[in-house]
Design an enzyme around this catalytic site. Sequence first.
Site, PDB file in Angstrom:
ATOM      1  N   ARG A   1      36.039  60.694  48.014  1.00  0.00           N
ATOM      2  CA  ARG A   1      35.856  61.755  49.023  1.00  0.00           C
ATOM      3  C   ARG A   1      36.257  61.251  50.405  1.00  0.00           C
ATOM      4  O   ARG A   1      36.988  61.925  51.134  1.00  0.00           O
ATOM      5  CB  ARG A   1      34.391  62.196  49.057  1.00  0.00           C
ATOM      6  CG  ARG A   1      33.945  62.906  47.816  1.00  0.00           C
ATOM      7  CD  ARG A   1      32.527  63.432  48.004  1.00  0.00           C
ATOM      8  NE  ARG A   1      31.953  63.797  46.729  1.00  0.00           N
ATOM      9  CZ  ARG A   1      31.265  62.946  45.963  1.00  0.00           C
ATOM     10  NH1 ARG A   1      31.059  61.708  46.352  1.00  0.00           N
ATOM     11  NH2 ARG A   1      30.778  63.346  44.809  1.00  0.00           N
ATOM     12  N   ILE A   2      35.773  60.061  50.761  1.00  0.00           N
ATOM     13  CA  ILE A   2      36.063  59.537  52.111  1.00  0.00           C
ATOM     14  C   ILE A   2      37.531  59.147  52.223  1.00  0.00           C
ATOM     15  O   ILE A   2      38.204  59.475  53.202  1.00  0.00           O
ATOM     16  CB  ILE A   2      35.142  58.337  52.441  1.00  0.00           C
ATOM     17  CG1 ILE A   2      33.676  58.778  52.460  1.00  0.00           C
ATOM     18  CG2 ILE A   2      35.532  57.722  53.786  1.00  0.00           C
ATOM     19  CD1 ILE A   2      32.671  57.638  52.554  1.00  0.00           C
TER      20      ILE A   2
ATOM     21  N   ASP B   1      43.866  53.682  43.675  1.00  0.00           N
ATOM     22  CA  ASP B   1      42.586  54.051  43.054  1.00  0.00           C
ATOM     23  C   ASP B   1      42.890  54.381  41.603  1.00  0.00           C
ATOM     24  O   ASP B   1      43.528  55.395  41.313  1.00  0.00           O
ATOM     25  CB  ASP B   1      41.976  55.263  43.776  1.00  0.00           C
ATOM     26  CG  ASP B   1      40.567  55.589  43.282  1.00  0.00           C
ATOM     27  OD1 ASP B   1      40.311  55.424  42.065  1.00  0.00           O
ATOM     28  OD2 ASP B   1      39.744  56.008  44.103  1.00  0.00           O
TER      29      ASP B   1
ATOM     30  N   ARG C   1      31.551  48.629  51.688  1.00  0.00           N
ATOM     31  CA  ARG C   1      30.404  47.721  51.577  1.00  0.00           C
ATOM     32  C   ARG C   1      30.950  46.307  51.725  1.00  0.00           C
ATOM     33  O   ARG C   1      32.045  45.995  51.230  1.00  0.00           O
ATOM     34  CB  ARG C   1      29.712  47.860  50.210  1.00  0.00           C
ATOM     35  CG  ARG C   1      28.872  49.114  50.043  1.00  0.00           C
ATOM     36  CD  ARG C   1      27.586  49.066  50.879  1.00  0.00           C
ATOM     37  NE  ARG C   1      26.738  50.211  50.662  1.00  0.00           N
ATOM     38  CZ  ARG C   1      26.771  51.336  51.376  1.00  0.00           C
ATOM     39  NH1 ARG C   1      27.635  51.465  52.367  1.00  0.00           N
ATOM     40  NH2 ARG C   1      25.932  52.317  51.118  1.00  0.00           N
TER      41      ARG C   1
ATOM     42  N   ASP D   1      32.906  47.348  59.537  1.00  0.00           N
ATOM     43  CA  ASP D   1      31.620  47.994  59.805  1.00  0.00           C
ATOM     44  C   ASP D   1      30.544  47.413  58.895  1.00  0.00           C
ATOM     45  O   ASP D   1      29.367  47.674  59.084  1.00  0.00           O
ATOM     46  CB  ASP D   1      31.761  49.505  59.561  1.00  0.00           C
ATOM     47  CG  ASP D   1      30.515  50.286  59.969  1.00  0.00           C
ATOM     48  OD1 ASP D   1      30.030  50.055  61.105  1.00  0.00           O
ATOM     49  OD2 ASP D   1      30.025  51.110  59.185  1.00  0.00           O
TER      50      ASP D   1
ATOM     51  N   GLU E   1      23.972  41.359  55.631  1.00  0.00           N
ATOM     52  CA  GLU E   1      23.569  42.254  56.724  1.00  0.00           C
ATOM     53  C   GLU E   1      22.076  42.116  56.967  1.00  0.00           C
ATOM     54  O   GLU E   1      21.320  42.044  55.999  1.00  0.00           O
ATOM     55  CB  GLU E   1      23.916  43.707  56.382  1.00  0.00           C
ATOM     56  CG  GLU E   1      25.410  43.923  56.288  1.00  0.00           C
ATOM     57  CD  GLU E   1      25.819  45.379  56.068  1.00  0.00           C
ATOM     58  OE1 GLU E   1      24.943  46.261  56.062  1.00  0.00           O
ATOM     59  OE2 GLU E   1      27.013  45.623  55.899  1.00  0.00           O
TER      60      GLU E   1
ATOM     61  N   HIS F   1      27.298  48.286  60.766  1.00  0.00           N
ATOM     62  CA  HIS F   1      27.129  49.249  59.669  1.00  0.00           C
ATOM     63  C   HIS F   1      26.517  50.555  60.199  1.00  0.00           C
ATOM     64  O   HIS F   1      25.524  51.060  59.651  1.00  0.00           O
ATOM     65  CB  HIS F   1      26.237  48.666  58.557  1.00  0.00           C
ATOM     66  CG  HIS F   1      26.404  49.378  57.235  1.00  0.00           C
ATOM     67  ND1 HIS F   1      26.140  48.804  56.029  1.00  0.00           N
ATOM     68  CD2 HIS F   1      26.807  50.646  56.948  1.00  0.00           C
ATOM     69  CE1 HIS F   1      26.375  49.669  55.041  1.00  0.00           C
ATOM     70  NE2 HIS F   1      26.781  50.803  55.593  1.00  0.00           N
TER      71      HIS F   1
HETATM   72  N1  LIG Z   1      30.241  52.389  56.459  1.00  0.00           N
HETATM   73  C1  LIG Z   1      29.386  53.343  56.185  1.00  0.00           C
HETATM   74  O1  LIG Z   1      28.510  53.657  56.964  1.00  0.00           O
HETATM   75  C2  LIG Z   1      29.518  54.106  54.891  1.00  0.00           C
HETATM   76  C3  LIG Z   1      29.037  55.397  54.851  1.00  0.00           C
HETATM   77  C4  LIG Z   1      29.162  56.114  53.663  1.00  0.00           C
HETATM   78  C5  LIG Z   1      29.733  55.537  52.554  1.00  0.00           C
HETATM   79  N2  LIG Z   1      30.163  54.255  52.605  1.00  0.00           N
HETATM   80  C6  LIG Z   1      30.732  53.627  51.411  1.00  0.00           C
HETATM   81  O2  LIG Z   1      31.877  54.367  51.014  1.00  0.00           O
HETATM   82  C7  LIG Z   1      31.956  54.360  49.604  1.00  0.00           C
HETATM   83  C8  LIG Z   1      32.850  55.485  49.137  1.00  0.00           C
HETATM   84  O3  LIG Z   1      32.263  56.736  49.429  1.00  0.00           O
HETATM   85  P1  LIG Z   1      32.870  58.090  48.810  1.00  0.00           P
HETATM   86  O4  LIG Z   1      31.950  59.201  49.243  1.00  0.00           O
HETATM   87  O5  LIG Z   1      34.320  58.194  49.091  1.00  0.00           O
HETATM   88  O6  LIG Z   1      32.637  57.807  47.270  1.00  0.00           O
HETATM   89  P2  LIG Z   1      33.429  58.403  46.017  1.00  0.00           P
HETATM   90  O7  LIG Z   1      32.564  58.112  44.837  1.00  0.00           O
HETATM   91  O8  LIG Z   1      33.865  59.806  46.283  1.00  0.00           O
HETATM   92  O9  LIG Z   1      34.751  57.497  45.963  1.00  0.00           O
HETATM   93  C9  LIG Z   1      34.748  56.174  45.556  1.00  0.00           C
HETATM   94  C10 LIG Z   1      36.134  55.906  44.998  1.00  0.00           C
HETATM   95  O10 LIG Z   1      36.213  54.524  44.652  1.00  0.00           O
HETATM   96  C11 LIG Z   1      37.133  54.493  43.576  1.00  0.00           C
HETATM   97  N3  LIG Z   1      37.180  53.237  42.870  1.00  0.00           N
HETATM   98  C12 LIG Z   1      36.364  52.770  41.893  1.00  0.00           C
HETATM   99  N4  LIG Z   1      36.820  51.575  41.435  1.00  0.00           N
HETATM  100  C13 LIG Z   1      37.944  51.297  42.148  1.00  0.00           C
HETATM  101  C14 LIG Z   1      38.860  50.226  42.149  1.00  0.00           C
HETATM  102  N5  LIG Z   1      38.723  49.196  41.296  1.00  0.00           N
HETATM  103  N6  LIG Z   1      39.902  50.263  43.013  1.00  0.00           N
HETATM  104  C15 LIG Z   1      40.053  51.278  43.861  1.00  0.00           C
HETATM  105  N7  LIG Z   1      39.219  52.345  43.906  1.00  0.00           N
HETATM  106  C16 LIG Z   1      38.173  52.347  43.053  1.00  0.00           C
HETATM  107  C17 LIG Z   1      36.679  55.634  42.696  1.00  0.00           C
HETATM  108  O11 LIG Z   1      37.674  55.996  41.752  1.00  0.00           O
HETATM  109  C18 LIG Z   1      36.429  56.711  43.721  1.00  0.00           C
HETATM  110  O12 LIG Z   1      37.566  57.531  43.904  1.00  0.00           O
HETATM  111  C19 LIG Z   1      30.484  54.492  49.208  1.00  0.00           C
HETATM  112  O13 LIG Z   1      30.273  54.024  47.906  1.00  0.00           O
HETATM  113  C20 LIG Z   1      29.778  53.658  50.243  1.00  0.00           C
HETATM  114  O14 LIG Z   1      29.582  52.343  49.763  1.00  0.00           O
HETATM  115  C21 LIG Z   1      30.070  53.527  53.757  1.00  0.00           C
END
Ligand SMILES: NC(=O)c1ccc[n+]([C@@H]2O[C@H](COP(=O)([O-])OP(=O)(O)OC[C@H]3O[C@@H](n4cnc5c(N)ncnc54)[C@H](O)[C@@H]3O)[C@@H](O)[C@H]2O)c1
Length: 342
Positions: free
Chosen positions: A164-165, A184, A245, A269, A274, A293
């Site tokens: 999603r992000i 991905d 992360r 970030d 942490e 973060h």
């Molecule tokens: N910095 C922050 O404050 C902050 C905030 C929100 C989320 N996050 C992190 O962002 C991550 C992603 O969020 P999202 O909402 O996009 O999640 P999401 O579940 O929609 O997307 C995660 C993606 O990672 C992919 N993935 C899995 N294994 C992989 C690999 N080996 N190589 C490449 N891609 C792979 C998945 O296929 C998926 O498309 C969260 O899990 C969280 O840890 C960080």
Amino acid sequence: MAEKFRVGITRDILDSRGEPSFGQAALKILDDAPGVEWEFLPALAREITPEHAARYDAVYVNMARTPGTAVGRADCRLRVVARHGVGYDSVDLPAMTRAGIVVTNTPMAMPRPVATIALTFILALAGKLVLKDRLTRTGRWDERMDNMGMGLTGRTLGVVGAGRIGKELLRMARVFDLKLLAADPYVNAVELSYIGARKVDLATLLRESDFVVTIPLLNDETRHLISTPQFALMKPSAYFINVSRGPVVDEPALIAALKAGRIAGAALDVFEQEPADPANALLAMENVIVTPHSLCWTDECFHNMASTGLRSIVDVASGRKPEFVVNADVLAHPRVRAWLAP
Ligand SMILES: NC(=O)c1ccc[n+]([C@@H]2O[C@H](COP(=O)([O-])OP(=O)(O)OC[C@H]3O[C@@H](n4cnc5c(N)ncnc54)[C@H](O)[C@@H]3O)[C@@H](O)[C@H]2O)c1
């Protein structure tokens, strides 16, 4: 009279004045829910304990961990652990599923805020924003000629993890006329092509990108996904950005790559440890931007997260399936079936 559905909110969500950092508006969701009473946990807790699990039907957790040991006792009444955020690596998911406890997160509140911070980092690194701020403040004005930025037009952005992000970032980056790559294994190339990005393998992305952004889920497969061999593939002029992360990146390998000039700089970030250790070498590097973060924390982001998270708790209290259940298997658990409306 029927017993109330009790909700505990961890105190790590409060600001230094003791006010909820997500504002007051979202709490109305709990106030207005029939049969629900709520409180902030009596004390700051690093983790949810068996005592919390015996006291509450639902916990709304920010940083506090939820280990399996919290839910092992016979007097555990917990039905739902609602995470204020997307990542749920702080929750022992298999243990919750075994115990019949629903785990929820708030994925839809995050794509725009987190994609925005990745873009913030790209722009700041490209323009050497933090370095130039330092030059201005410290009498180093004359060094500006030695610190050209990197124009974005026609440059390549590689996004590792196009969930999603990642997809939101790719969409937002289009206005800068960047070439867009995504690595991905679980995302469809056609879907990516609709947002103007080319699906490539990780090695190709690392070789071709001027900005590499890592934003996959953290799991066993993505832990240290970026390490010495991956940094070796990057261009020496390229920047590395991690907003997912800390453990997605092998931090000593990143430090070595930066020290050796294997890459031009980084923005982070998130860290393997942490809060970041003040002695962490990354904190002393001029070509590295660091934030605790929290760069995506805005009023909008927190309100949207809390609204989603607290609504998922009210859903459980009302016998409904919450919108964002992380451990979908748990819905078949007898303990869940006992309260979930058919
Ligand atoms: N910095 C922050 O404050 C902050 C905030 C929100 C989320 N996050 C992190 O962002 C991550 C992603 O969020 P999202 O909402 O996009 O999640 P999401 O579940 O929609 O997307 C995660 C993606 O990672 C992919 N993935 C899995 N294994 C992989 C690999 N080996 N190589 C490449 N891609 C792979 C998945 O296929 C998926 O498309 C969260 O899990 C969280 O840890 C960080």
